[in-house]
Scaffold this active site. Sequence first.
Site: not given
Ligand code: ZN
Length: 310
Positions: A16-17, A207, A209, A240, A249
């Site tokens: 997902r992320d 969470h 990154h 990206c 992440n």
């Molecule tokens: Zn995230």
Amino acid sequence: MSDLPERLSLREVGPRDGLQNEEPVPTAGKVALIDALSATGIGRIEAVSFVHPRAIPQMADAGEVWGAVAPAAGVRYSALVPNLRGAERALDAGFAELEVVVSASDTHNRRNLNRSTEESLDDLAAVVDLAHDRAASCQVIVSTAWGCPYEGDVPVERVLSVAGAALRHGADSLSYGDTTGMATPSRVTRLVGETRSAYPDVALNLHFHNTRGTGLANVLAALQLGVADFDASVGGLGGCPYAPGATGNIATEELVHMVEDMGVTTGVDLEAMIDVARQAERLVGRTLPSQVLRAGPRTRTVTATPIREV
Ligand code: ZN
């Protein structure tokens, strides 16, 4: 290190992320990635998000992806939703665990969700109620918990107040998202500590990154406070190459590699996760940032070749 948690509950968020921040990939490749992750021993996978396809084209096939996944026994799958419409779609697709996101920063919330944080919090109550009516659980993710790209530092008091509203609205658990990688260990210690003081019983996921290289250091700071629930993405998916400054992440295999050597169990087969990281690299067609993927685990040795005599 004796008071570290014995065992972590990890949630893999690469499908997902990660993939939502990569160039779009074929549906079959997403399905294969989720199924491969399901076989690594990881306990939870955030499989898709139900967002408007115009907002995030990478997730336009969320229903198809989930329909083709072969759910594995012992793995909990979840879907991220931005609003009530997304929650309805996720529940109709059969998800029993939802995550709904709200940003601690008003500017980020407006950019991301097209409304103020306050308006999102009102909507969130309806999402939680709907999930509960349909026997699903709902986690509230407070994003930009350590800072916002538009507003800079987000005050701890602001994060606590958004978290408190989420809990009053019935959230089953909380997650703090370091959306743009602005957390440092001291800031993690402060926010987690103040959250524990304000809401002692809350189930808290973190969470991170790795935007500025502090991802695993942040995990260590949280482990020392007893946090035992983290997100990570295989290979460090999610940066990206066409979006300047975007970074994935923390990499699942790097997290597993570090904590298992500290005596903290994850249930994940490290070599299997490294294999899936290689699969993820082939899927997105670029080199992923995970260093454990490059170097292998510290226990991996190479065969010594005899030195030729001259
Ligand atoms: Zn995230």
